[in-house]
Scaffold this motif. Structure first.
Motif, PDB file in Angstrom:
ATOM      1  N   LYS A   1       1.003   5.977  11.111  1.00  0.00           N
ATOM      2  CA  LYS A   1      -0.081   5.420  11.911  1.00  0.00           C
ATOM      3  C   LYS A   1       0.074   3.899  12.012  1.00  0.00           C
ATOM      4  O   LYS A   1      -0.075   3.325  13.088  1.00  0.00           O
ATOM      5  CB  LYS A   1      -1.406   5.773  11.229  1.00  0.00           C
ATOM      6  CG  LYS A   1      -2.605   5.708  12.133  1.00  0.00           C
ATOM      7  CD  LYS A   1      -3.792   6.314  11.417  1.00  0.00           C
ATOM      8  CE  LYS A   1      -5.100   5.926  12.043  1.00  0.00           C
ATOM      9  NZ  LYS A   1      -6.247   6.342  11.238  1.00  0.00           N
ATOM     10  N   ASN A   2       0.407   3.275  10.888  1.00  0.00           N
ATOM     11  CA  ASN A   2       0.537   1.824  10.892  1.00  0.00           C
ATOM     12  C   ASN A   2       1.763   1.385  11.663  1.00  0.00           C
ATOM     13  O   ASN A   2       1.757   0.361  12.331  1.00  0.00           O
ATOM     14  CB  ASN A   2       0.636   1.313   9.453  1.00  0.00           C
ATOM     15  CG  ASN A   2      -0.446   1.878   8.572  1.00  0.00           C
ATOM     16  OD1 ASN A   2      -0.806   3.040   8.690  1.00  0.00           O
ATOM     17  ND2 ASN A   2      -0.975   1.069   7.692  1.00  0.00           N
TER      18      ASN A   2
ATOM     19  N   TYR B   1       0.817  -1.222   0.000  1.00  0.00           N
ATOM     20  CA  TYR B   1       0.000   0.000   0.000  1.00  0.00           C
ATOM     21  C   TYR B   1       0.845   1.265   0.000  1.00  0.00           C
ATOM     22  O   TYR B   1       0.355   2.338  -0.333  1.00  0.00           O
ATOM     23  CB  TYR B   1      -1.032  -0.005   1.123  1.00  0.00           C
ATOM     24  CG  TYR B   1      -0.499  -0.197   2.520  1.00  0.00           C
ATOM     25  CD1 TYR B   1      -0.548  -1.435   3.132  1.00  0.00           C
ATOM     26  CD2 TYR B   1       0.020   0.871   3.226  1.00  0.00           C
ATOM     27  CE1 TYR B   1      -0.069  -1.628   4.411  1.00  0.00           C
ATOM     28  CE2 TYR B   1       0.500   0.691   4.510  1.00  0.00           C
ATOM     29  CZ  TYR B   1       0.445  -0.562   5.090  1.00  0.00           C
ATOM     30  OH  TYR B   1       0.922  -0.727   6.358  1.00  0.00           O
TER      31      TYR B   1
ATOM     32  N   GLN C   1       4.038  13.149   2.648  1.00  0.00           N
ATOM     33  CA  GLN C   1       2.628  12.730   2.757  1.00  0.00           C
ATOM     34  C   GLN C   1       2.517  11.219   2.979  1.00  0.00           C
ATOM     35  O   GLN C   1       1.662  10.758   3.727  1.00  0.00           O
ATOM     36  CB  GLN C   1       1.865  13.115   1.486  1.00  0.00           C
ATOM     37  CG  GLN C   1       1.498  14.585   1.440  1.00  0.00           C
ATOM     38  CD  GLN C   1       0.970  14.987   0.083  1.00  0.00           C
ATOM     39  OE1 GLN C   1       1.507  14.572  -0.953  1.00  0.00           O
ATOM     40  NE2 GLN C   1      -0.065  15.788   0.071  1.00  0.00           N
TER      41      GLN C   1
ATOM     42  N   ASP D   1       0.613  10.173   6.197  1.00  0.00           N
ATOM     43  CA  ASP D   1      -0.754   9.664   6.042  1.00  0.00           C
ATOM     44  C   ASP D   1      -0.847   8.145   5.916  1.00  0.00           C
ATOM     45  O   ASP D   1      -1.902   7.572   6.147  1.00  0.00           O
ATOM     46  CB  ASP D   1      -1.409  10.301   4.805  1.00  0.00           C
ATOM     47  CG  ASP D   1      -1.537  11.800   4.952  1.00  0.00           C
ATOM     48  OD1 ASP D   1      -1.521  12.267   6.101  1.00  0.00           O
ATOM     49  OD2 ASP D   1      -1.644  12.497   3.926  1.00  0.00           O
ATOM     50  N   HIS D   2       0.243   7.508   5.481  1.00  0.00           N
ATOM     51  CA  HIS D   2       0.106   6.073   5.231  1.00  0.00           C
ATOM     52  C   HIS D   2       1.036   5.206   6.053  1.00  0.00           C
ATOM     53  O   HIS D   2       0.753   4.031   6.253  1.00  0.00           O
ATOM     54  CB  HIS D   2       0.331   5.773   3.748  1.00  0.00           C
ATOM     55  CG  HIS D   2      -0.813   6.199   2.889  1.00  0.00           C
ATOM     56  ND1 HIS D   2      -1.903   5.413   2.658  1.00  0.00           N
ATOM     57  CD2 HIS D   2      -1.050   7.358   2.241  1.00  0.00           C
ATOM     58  CE1 HIS D   2      -2.764   6.058   1.891  1.00  0.00           C
ATOM     59  NE2 HIS D   2      -2.280   7.247   1.627  1.00  0.00           N
TER      60      HIS D   2
END
Lengths: 342, 299
Positions: free
Chosen positions: B261-262, B240, B253, B257-258
């Motif tokens: 958090k994970n 992803y 970004q 954004d990707h």
């Protein structure tokens, strides 16, 4: 090819049309994988093709023949070990291999989007599907009215047959086929000019597969979307593609329009591939397979990369790499035998 | 909706856990040998009446719980006593009212003893945790983003060293450094500082906190950097992230954004575990840089 269903001539406006604008032109692209202490692995060598508005090109070949590498290199998405060593990729006249990353980011997804192989992991697990689709819109269409974004997301999901209430769901709540379709919806979000679809239908059942193919086919007719379609499935190729690029071991085996490929293929690899494909008119016929494996990139044969498996190879094939021979307006094959018969 | 339900579930579970701990701790000390009254006052000259008075003072004259006079040795008692008049329920009722009772050891209210020391520990751990999380995450993100470059190597080697340093040894080294730089070496505030204006009092406390907080920060920063780096590198190799790149997002970004958090998940787990450990006492730091803190209470 006697007995093989001939491909219908009437393909509507999508028929190869010289007046149409060329959107994507790949010229002599070569990609090496570099690893320390080893000679570079020549994953893709000297591949060229052009794609016009509304055209659909099929990229066919066995696993490991460089299809995905080629596809990722178009938008410079390869891992750092994969490097474009030669060739150009023109998109509307701009060379994507040389422009800055910032400029490229404006083309990525806005103009050329990708549907990845195995969308299982291609969606971020901690963000809702709707959110991820909306992200593409807000990123590339800053003028898009904020209050209409959710409506657009619903519309896109509807297009691929996903109900609106799934918008707020996370990828793990989707089935495999739904994720694949959500991925396609996301690829369509910014109305791109080109979609690169890497085996978009392999994870889907036949019904959904047919729906998706129909959807893509409609979109290119309606919106003039150009599609690069990577697939194993020659049936799908015959059904929707305009042109076919057959790859073997990182090189072009044959490149022609779909009629020529099915009816007068010249490269032995293409011919063998077609023999391995079931023929509905002769149900009792045994399917043939091509013995052996595709070459390993770190141990490429000296001559033609297909020579070790080629049923009609001559001595020269094992020592000398064949050139790309132009056989017609839109027909290229790389085989010594083609040259001999020319 | 989902979030509220998850929260309610978590809270319910923690209440059960706390109840379990209360019940267990209560009965554990009743089953273990030794009368608290006797154990607390180790003076053989005490008269029997005095001990009995102490037992009354600590409420030990009551039945432990219905049907049991005491659990060690097991003495069966009356089952018809008012349950609210047994040790267990009095203890539970007092707990609910925030009344922690009187310490057997110091003869002072437990709440007071805890409060004066817990505040120090919370200050130290709070400041140390926040600093080490911020620094650790920033270093970890840089190291993962610039993986296999000199920035990465410097970050990894520094963190490994920081993490493997024995805490007390690092504290001793810092004491030397601190004494050369005029920092206070012990205590929580300078004697007589309570006479100063409030602002100067705070500055004084802050100066006293520098050494212990620094020790704490360095040690945990190393751990957080290493975890953040490896977790983020895993995430950055996910499909992803390639999708995000293909979507034309900039590196910043993608990280924001990707990836972050994970990648935070393992870190959050470790932080929670560390908090549990450290509230129980940052003993080693406190032992070297002498401060009266709750950690030493349990020592």
């Amino acid at each position: 090819m006697p007995g093989r269903p001939t491909v219908e001539k009437d393909r509507g406006e999508a028929q190869i049309n010289p007046t149409k604008r060329t959107v994507l032109e790949v010229q002599n692209l070569s990609i090496n994988y570099i690893s320390e202490g080893k000679p570079p692995a020549r994953a893709v060598e000297n591949v060229s093709f052009t794609l016009k508005e509304g055209e659909l090109i099929g990229l066919v070949g066995e696993s490991g023949c460089g299809k995905t590498t080629l596809m990722l290199s178009l938008l410079r998405l390869l891992p750092s070990a994969g490097q474009i060593v030669d060739g150009k990729v023109f998109f509307n006249g701009k060379d994507l291999t040389t422009i800055s990353e910032k400029e490229l980011n404006k083309i990525r997804w806005k103009e050329i989007s990708i549907v990845f192989q195995g969308a299982m992991n291609a969606l971020n697990p901690v963000r809702t599907v709707g959110d991820q689709i909306a992200e593409a819109i807000t990123k590339h269409m800053p003028d898009f009215p904020k209050d209409k974004i959710q409506g657009r997301v619903i519309e896109l999901l509807d297009l691929v047959g996903i109900a609106a209430d799934h918008k707020e769901h996370y990828p793990h709540q989707y089935s495999g086929g739904m994720r694949q379709r959500a991925m396609i919806a996301m690829a369509l979000a910014c109305n791109p000019q080109v979609i690169i679809a890497d085996e978009p239908t392999t994870a889907l059942d036949v019904m959904i597969q047919a729906q998706i193919l129909e959807l893509l086919d409609n979109l290119r007719k309606k919106l003039g979307l150009a599609i690069v379609f990577v697939t194993h499935d020659l049936g799908v190729v015959a059904e929707i593609c305009d042109k076919v690029l057959v790859m073997y071991g990182g090189v072009t085996a044959e490149y022609a329009d779909v009629d020529t490929i099915y009816n007068s293929a010249r490269h032995p690899y293409t011919q063998e591939l077609l023999k391995a494909f079931p023929d509905l008119t002769k149900p009792k016929k045994k399917l043939s397979s091509i013995p052996g494996y595709p070459p390993r990139l770190d141990a490429l044969p000296d001559g033609c990369r297909f020579a070790p498996r080629c049923p009609v190879a001559i001595a020269r094939c094992h020592t000398e790499q064949p050139m790309l021979h132009k056989l017609g307006d839109m027909h290229i094959a790389s085989c010594h035998l083609v040259e001999a018969s020319k | 909706m989902n979030r509220t339900r998850a929260l309610i579930k978590k809270i319910t579970w923690s209440i059960f856990t706390i109840l379990f701990v209360i019940v267990l701790n209560f009965f554990l000390f009743r089953v273990l040998p030794g009368d608290p009254a006797r154990a607390g006052i180790r003076d053989p000259r005490l008269k029997k009446e005095a001990v009995e008075m102490l037992r009354v003072r600590f409420g030990l004259d009551k039945q432990v719980i219905n049907c049991f006079e005491s659990l060690n040795p097991i003495k069966v008692g009356s089952c018809t006593v008012n349950p609210l008049d047994t040790q267990f329920f009095i203890y539970a009722r007092n707990l609910l009212q925030g009344e922690l009772g009187i310490s057997y050891h110091t003869n002072r209210p437990v709440a007071d003893v805890l409060a004066e020391r817990l505040w120090n520990t919370v200050l130290l751990i709070g400041a140390g945790q926040i600093l080490s999380i911020i620094i650790g995450v920033v270093f970890g993100v840089f190291a993962a983003w610039k993986a296999r470059t000199s920035i990465d190597y410097v970050a990894v080697i520094t963190s490994l060293m920081a993490w493997s340093l024995p805490t007390f040894w690092l504290a001793i080294i810092l004491l030397f450094w601190g004494s050369n730089n005029g920092l206070p070496l012990a205590g929580k505030a300078s004697p007589g500082s309570s006479a100063l204006p409030l602002l100067q009092q705070w500055v004084d406390i802050a100066r006293h906190m520098i050494l212990p907080t620094l020790t704490y920060t360095i040690v945990y920063m190393g751990e957080y950097t290493l975890i953040m780096r490896s977790s983020l590198m895993d995430v950055l190799s996910e499909d992803y992230i390639l999708t995000a790149k293909a979507k034309g997002l900039s590196t910043f970004q993608i990280l924001k954004d990707h990836a972050l958090k994970n990648a935070m998940l393992p870190l959050v787990t470790v932080i929670a575990i560390n908090l549990g450990f450290t509230v129980a006492g940052a003993i080693q730091i406190e032992a070297v840089i002498f401060l009266a803190r709750a950690g030493q209470r349990d020592f």
